[in-house]
Design an enzyme around this catalytic site. Structure first.
Site, PDB file in Angstrom:
ATOM      1  N   ARG A 166      84.839 -18.870  10.847  1.00  0.00           N
ATOM      2  CA  ARG A 166      85.191 -18.130   9.622  1.00  0.00           C
ATOM      3  C   ARG A 166      86.640 -17.701   9.753  1.00  0.00           C
ATOM      4  NH1 ARG A 166      82.189 -13.495   8.513  1.00  0.00           N
ATOM      5  NH2 ARG A 166      82.571 -13.837   6.315  1.00  0.00           N
ATOM      6  N   THR A 210      86.040 -20.075   4.941  1.00  0.00           N
ATOM      7  CA  THR A 210      86.858 -18.872   4.808  1.00  0.00           C
ATOM      8  C   THR A 210      86.013 -17.593   4.884  1.00  0.00           C
ATOM      9  OG1 THR A 210      88.312 -17.606   3.336  1.00  0.00           O
ATOM     10  CG2 THR A 210      86.778 -19.117   2.277  1.00  0.00           C
ATOM     11  N   GLN A 211      86.659 -16.534   5.366  1.00  0.00           N
ATOM     12  CA  GLN A 211      85.988 -15.224   5.362  1.00  0.00           C
ATOM     13  C   GLN A 211      85.934 -14.625   3.959  1.00  0.00           C
ATOM     14  OE1 GLN A 211      87.722 -12.497   8.225  1.00  0.00           O
ATOM     15  NE2 GLN A 211      87.943 -14.141   9.710  1.00  0.00           N
ATOM     16  N   CYS A 212      86.772 -15.151   3.052  1.00  0.00           N
ATOM     17  CA  CYS A 212      86.760 -14.629   1.680  1.00  0.00           C
ATOM     18  C   CYS A 212      85.449 -15.023   1.018  1.00  0.00           C
ATOM     19  CB  CYS A 212      87.914 -15.224   0.876  1.00  0.00           C
ATOM     20  SG  CYS A 212      89.521 -14.838   1.542  1.00  0.00           S
ATOM     21  N   ASP A 261      58.401 -10.259   6.682  1.00  0.00           N
ATOM     22  CA  ASP A 261      59.695  -9.755   6.255  1.00  0.00           C
ATOM     23  C   ASP A 261      60.666 -10.926   6.446  1.00  0.00           C
ATOM     24  OD1 ASP A 261      61.257  -6.749   6.182  1.00  0.00           O
ATOM     25  OD2 ASP A 261      62.454  -8.494   6.756  1.00  0.00           O
ATOM     26  N   THR A 314      64.540 -10.552   0.227  1.00  0.00           N
ATOM     27  CA  THR A 314      65.903 -10.850  -0.214  1.00  0.00           C
ATOM     28  C   THR A 314      66.878 -11.072   0.944  1.00  0.00           C
ATOM     29  OG1 THR A 314      66.399  -8.489  -0.352  1.00  0.00           O
ATOM     30  CG2 THR A 314      65.666  -9.571  -2.376  1.00  0.00           C
ATOM     31  N   ASP A 315      66.556 -10.477   2.122  1.00  0.00           N
ATOM     32  CA  ASP A 315      67.562 -10.471   3.197  1.00  0.00           C
ATOM     33  C   ASP A 315      68.032 -11.869   3.602  1.00  0.00           C
ATOM     34  OD1 ASP A 315      67.426  -7.765   3.150  1.00  0.00           O
ATOM     35  OD2 ASP A 315      66.207  -7.551   4.962  1.00  0.00           O
ATOM     36  N   THR A 351      59.751  -7.436   0.212  1.00  0.00           N
ATOM     37  CA  THR A 351      59.479  -6.201  -0.517  1.00  0.00           C
ATOM     38  C   THR A 351      58.638  -6.416  -1.778  1.00  0.00           C
ATOM     39  OG1 THR A 351      61.547  -5.263   0.277  1.00  0.00           O
ATOM     40  CG2 THR A 351      60.612  -4.246  -1.675  1.00  0.00           C
ATOM     41  N   SER A 354      63.544 -11.172   7.446  1.00  0.00           N
ATOM     42  CA  SER A 354      64.346 -11.172   8.678  1.00  0.00           C
ATOM     43  C   SER A 354      63.648 -11.974   9.772  1.00  0.00           C
ATOM     44  CB  SER A 354      64.584  -9.747   9.165  1.00  0.00           C
ATOM     45  OG  SER A 354      65.300  -9.035   8.194  1.00  0.00           O
TER      46      SER A 354
HETATM   47  N1  ASP Z   1      63.553  -6.658   4.338  1.00  0.00           N
HETATM   48  C1  ASP Z   1      63.065  -7.255   3.119  1.00  0.00           C
HETATM   49  C2  ASP Z   1      63.007  -8.765   3.325  1.00  0.00           C
HETATM   50  O1  ASP Z   1      64.009  -9.416   3.237  1.00  0.00           O
HETATM   51  C3  ASP Z   1      63.934  -6.881   1.988  1.00  0.00           C
HETATM   52  C4  ASP Z   1      63.527  -7.457   0.660  1.00  0.00           C
HETATM   53  O2  ASP Z   1      62.540  -8.126   0.488  1.00  0.00           O
HETATM   54  O3  ASP Z   1      64.260  -7.216  -0.296  1.00  0.00           O
HETATM   55  O4  ASP Z   1      61.943  -9.277   3.594  1.00  0.00           O
END
Ligand code: ASP
Length: 338
Positions: free
Chosen positions: A242, A273-275, A53, A85-86, A9, A55
């Site tokens: 987990r 752990t799942q925690c 992206d 961020t993902d 992003t 992902s």
């Molecule tokens: N879908 C975006 C990514 O991880 C979200 C982001 O950048 O915050 O590439």
């Protein structure tokens, strides 16, 4: 300073005519963030072509990042990676293992809102990440010579970090390890928590990773057929389990037998752990004894991202199972508390 733009992003800007978000040519970053001109060191950029992206991040992208850093290791004092961020926590964890004996800062950052948006969090994240990557002690050595994530006023060890919020700017957390720095009017480094690399050992980039890992999340009522299917997936070499609380699992006879059978077949079984916070303590409750007896190793207070990428790294090096077990039980680069 080398700025590596992978996508996400942060690198998007609003097309003023259509209003749509599109990736922009990162050579234009100085136009988009003119504040960068006020740093008194040179900033070079390397762009993934095309930007992705996060992902879509894969093992080959991690290897590409390692290659770019290794090829430029002697030319630059620090590296800032702009990343979606993902999956940022996975990349940060993987790089912490792949960049062995790292003595320079590698800071990942990104944003929840594109850098071209008025209310973007990207500018502050980027500018502060660069400042942290450039920060030096009086003797000229870098203050943070490790792989980190900087996001919303917090600098965190990369392999301790998890994305915890899909909307808010405060999107990452390091539950089991203190933040390496907090940022307000001043950047306050937590020197005691920052790794002290052994400068006598040479930097060693690694490119081999293998993805034959699976995650099995336990839940009340889980069926034998499901556990059996997961533990018998062809080609899978390691399973991150987990478990509940401090590393506990149902005391069902079939459950232990499935694990024992998998262990006998050479599958690596790791208990986390799942925690979100806290650690596995195998043997604390009798509900974790069957796991121990079945050869499951503790992942201690590892994040899922870290357990998965550490296994990928160790499997990639084709080490014997017993050696991988030993290394899972060792703190390689600050990823677990023992
Ligand atoms: N879908 C975006 C990514 O991880 C979200 C982001 O950048 O915050 O590439």
């Amino acid at each position: 300073m080398l700025l590596i733009y992978t996508g996400g992003t942060i690198g998007m800007r609003e097309n003023p005519e259509t209003g749509a978000l599109e990736s922009f040519n990162f050579d234009l970053i100085l136009d988009e963030v003119p504040e960068l001109r006020r740093f008194d060191y040179r900033i070079h950029a390397f762009t993934f072509d095309p930007p992705i992206d996060s992902s879509d991040m894969g093992l080959e992208h991690w290897a590409r990042l390692v290659r770019v850093i290794a090829d430029n290791y002697d030319r630059f004092d620090g590296f800032v990676i702009l990343h979606g961020t993902d999956t940022m926590a996975y990349t940060a964890s993987a790089l912490s293992f792949m960049l062995e004996n790292l003595c320079k800062p590698v800071i990942l950052t990104g944003s929840q809102l594109p850098i071209g948006k008025l209310r973007t969090d990207g500018k502050e994240n980027l500018i502060t990440a660069i400042e942290i990557a450039a920060a030096r002690h009086e003797d000229g050595s870098p203050i943070v010579p490790e792989v980190c994530i900087y996001f919303k006023e917090k600098l965190m060890r990369g392999n301790r970090t998890t994305k915890i919020n899909a909307e808010q700017f405060n999107a990452f957390r390091s539950f089991n390890y203190p933040d390496l720095a907090t940022v307000g009017m001043h950047i306050r480094y937590n020197e005691a928590a920052i790794r002290k690399p052994d400068k006598s050992r040479p930097f060693k980039p690694h490119y081999l990773v293998e993805s034959n890992v699976v995650v099995l999340t336990l839940f009340p009522g889980i069926k034998q057929s499901l556990v059996h299917a997961v533990l018998n997936i062809p080609d899978v070499k390691a399973v991150v389990i987990r478990t509940f609380g401090a590393g506990n699992a149902p005391q069902l006879k079939w459950f232990k037998e499935e694990l024992m059978d998998a262990n006998k077949r050479g599958l690596l079984l790791v208990n986390i752990t799942q925690c979100q916070a806290g650690s596995v303590h195998m043997g604390l409750y009798e509900t974790s004894l069957p796991l121990m007896e079945a050869g499951v190793v503790s992942g201690y207070d590892s994040t899922p991202e870290c357990a998965i990428t550490k296994l990928m790294f160790l499997l990639g090096h084709k080490l014997p199972t017993e050696q991988i077990k030993k290394m899972m039980d060792s703190n390689l680069c600050g990823e677990i508390t023992k």
